[in-house]
Write a protein that holds these residues in place. Structure first.
Motif, PDB file in Angstrom:
ATOM      1  N   ALA A  84      -3.477   0.677  -6.934  1.00  0.00           N
ATOM      2  CA  ALA A  84      -4.056  -0.651  -7.108  1.00  0.00           C
ATOM      3  C   ALA A  84      -4.993  -1.007  -5.958  1.00  0.00           C
ATOM      4  CB  ALA A  84      -2.943  -1.690  -7.216  1.00  0.00           C
ATOM      5  N   ALA A  85      -4.639  -0.589  -4.757  1.00  0.00           N
ATOM      6  CA  ALA A  85      -5.437  -0.938  -3.585  1.00  0.00           C
ATOM      7  C   ALA A  85      -6.714  -0.113  -3.481  1.00  0.00           C
ATOM      8  CB  ALA A  85      -4.609  -0.757  -2.318  1.00  0.00           C
ATOM      9  N   ALA A  86      -6.624   1.172  -3.816  1.00  0.00           N
ATOM     10  CA  ALA A  86      -7.779   2.065  -3.687  1.00  0.00           C
ATOM     11  C   ALA A  86      -7.580   3.248  -4.628  1.00  0.00           C
ATOM     12  CB  ALA A  86      -7.924   2.542  -2.236  1.00  0.00           C
ATOM     13  N   ALA A 119      -9.477   1.140   4.564  1.00  0.00           N
ATOM     14  CA  ALA A 119      -8.857   0.044   5.315  1.00  0.00           C
ATOM     15  C   ALA A 119      -7.817  -0.699   4.481  1.00  0.00           C
ATOM     16  CB  ALA A 119      -9.929  -0.925   5.803  1.00  0.00           C
ATOM     17  N   SER A 120      -8.048  -0.812   3.177  1.00  0.00           N
ATOM     18  CA  SER A 120      -7.087  -1.537   2.333  1.00  0.00           C
ATOM     19  C   SER A 120      -5.722  -0.868   2.340  1.00  0.00           C
ATOM     20  CB  SER A 120      -7.609  -1.632   0.898  1.00  0.00           C
ATOM     21  OG  SER A 120      -7.864  -0.340   0.375  1.00  0.00           O
ATOM     22  N   LEU A 121      -5.708   0.473   2.425  1.00  0.00           N
ATOM     23  CA  LEU A 121      -4.430   1.172   2.423  1.00  0.00           C
ATOM     24  C   LEU A 121      -3.734   1.122   3.772  1.00  0.00           C
ATOM     25  CD1 LEU A 121      -4.909   4.297   0.156  1.00  0.00           C
ATOM     26  CD2 LEU A 121      -3.666   2.201  -0.301  1.00  0.00           C
ATOM     27  N   LEU A 122      -4.479   0.825   4.815  1.00  0.00           N
ATOM     28  CA  LEU A 122      -3.828   0.659   6.114  1.00  0.00           C
ATOM     29  C   LEU A 122      -2.852  -0.512   6.082  1.00  0.00           C
ATOM     30  CD1 LEU A 122      -6.793   1.277   8.587  1.00  0.00           C
ATOM     31  CD2 LEU A 122      -4.981   2.856   7.903  1.00  0.00           C
ATOM     32  N   LEU A 123      -3.112  -1.477   5.201  1.00  0.00           N
ATOM     33  CA  LEU A 123      -2.171  -2.584   5.052  1.00  0.00           C
ATOM     34  C   LEU A 123      -0.818  -2.097   4.563  1.00  0.00           C
ATOM     35  CD1 LEU A 123      -4.460  -5.297   3.396  1.00  0.00           C
ATOM     36  CD2 LEU A 123      -3.640  -5.243   5.752  1.00  0.00           C
ATOM     37  N   LEU A 124      -0.823  -1.090   3.668  1.00  0.00           N
ATOM     38  CA  LEU A 124       0.431  -0.551   3.158  1.00  0.00           C
ATOM     39  C   LEU A 124       1.207   0.189   4.237  1.00  0.00           C
ATOM     40  CD1 LEU A 124      -0.460   0.791  -0.411  1.00  0.00           C
ATOM     41  CD2 LEU A 124       1.147  -1.031   0.166  1.00  0.00           C
TER      42      LEU A 124
END
Length: 238
Positions: A148-150, A16-21
């Motif tokens: 950095a995110a994942a 989910a954190s990379l969905l922000l990118l």
């Protein structure tokens, strides 16, 4: 006896954190860049949905592959004690002959690093920013942000994000610039999805040296970028 299923070679799902990118609402200024679509439209090369589809296929196979490969390599490079950012920067510069495209890439990279460092503070992001006083190229910033995110599976995820952005950005610009039917444009993106996956899979193979990364070119994009920079009236920066 029960059989043991074969190990899958498919990349892990995006966390989910990379969905922000991948979200166009991420405040990096991506909405002011068309990926070469605006100058191509001004030259009469893209006016219809069918022409847009051809443009996106060509961009994905050239600039998209290069961006995805460098993003994957940058994500992997973050795990090294001393990342070779100068070498990566030089190699990506060599693959971007248009000064206008280099400026656009660095502008987007600066904005992405600034945003990513705020959201996911990480030494790798600070190191890349420090090594790139003129601004890091966008694919390098994207790879570092993905790490950095994942960190787990970051090269594969960075490749997919870059390959996808190579077509979604120009497609979004086409809707705003040419008033194309957004449903039809998203139909094109859906048809391109397997090609995006294929390019990302090819880009995941990170070589030992940045000089060995893909070096395919798109001369028309370079020419259009230089012409676009000289236009007084334009909706997008690139």
């Amino acid at each position: 006896m029960p059989t043991v299923p074969a190990a899958s070679t498919a990349p892990a799902p995006l966390p989910a954190s990379l969905l922000l990118l991948a979200d166009s609402r991420l405040p990096t200024g991506a909405h002011v860049h068309s990926g070469g679509l605006e100058p191509a439209a001004a030259a009469g090369r893209v006016r219809t949905v069918a022409a847009l589809a051809e443009f996106l296929r060509g961009r994905l196979a050239t600039a998209g592959l290069v961006a995805a490969a460098f993003a994957a390599a940058a994500a992997a490079e973050c795990a090294r004690p001393e990342p070779r950012w100068a070498a990566f920067d030089a190699e990506l510069d060599a693959r971007t002959p248009s000064p206008a495209q280099r400026e656009a890439s660095r502008a987007q990279g600066r904005a992405l690093l600034r945003t990513a460092h705020t959201v996911w503070p990480a030494p790798a992001l600070a190191a890349l920013a420090a090594a790139s006083p003129g601004g890091a190229h966008h694919p390098l910033a994207l790879g570092a942000a993905a790490h950095a995110a994942a960190p787990e599976h970051a090269p594969a995820h960075a490749a997919l994000l870059a390959a996808s952005a190579a077509v979604t950005g120009p497609a979004s610009a086409a809707v705003r610039l040419l008033a194309l039917d957004p449903l039809a444009v998203h139909g094109v993106l859906a048809e391109l999805a397997p090609s995006v996956d294929a390019v990302a899979a090819e880009a995941r193979a990170v070589p030992d040296s940045p000089a060995e990364l893909p070096a395919v070119s798109a001369p028309a994009l370079d020419v259009h970028a230089e012409l676009h920079r000289g236009q007084r009236l334009r909706l997008f920066e690139s």
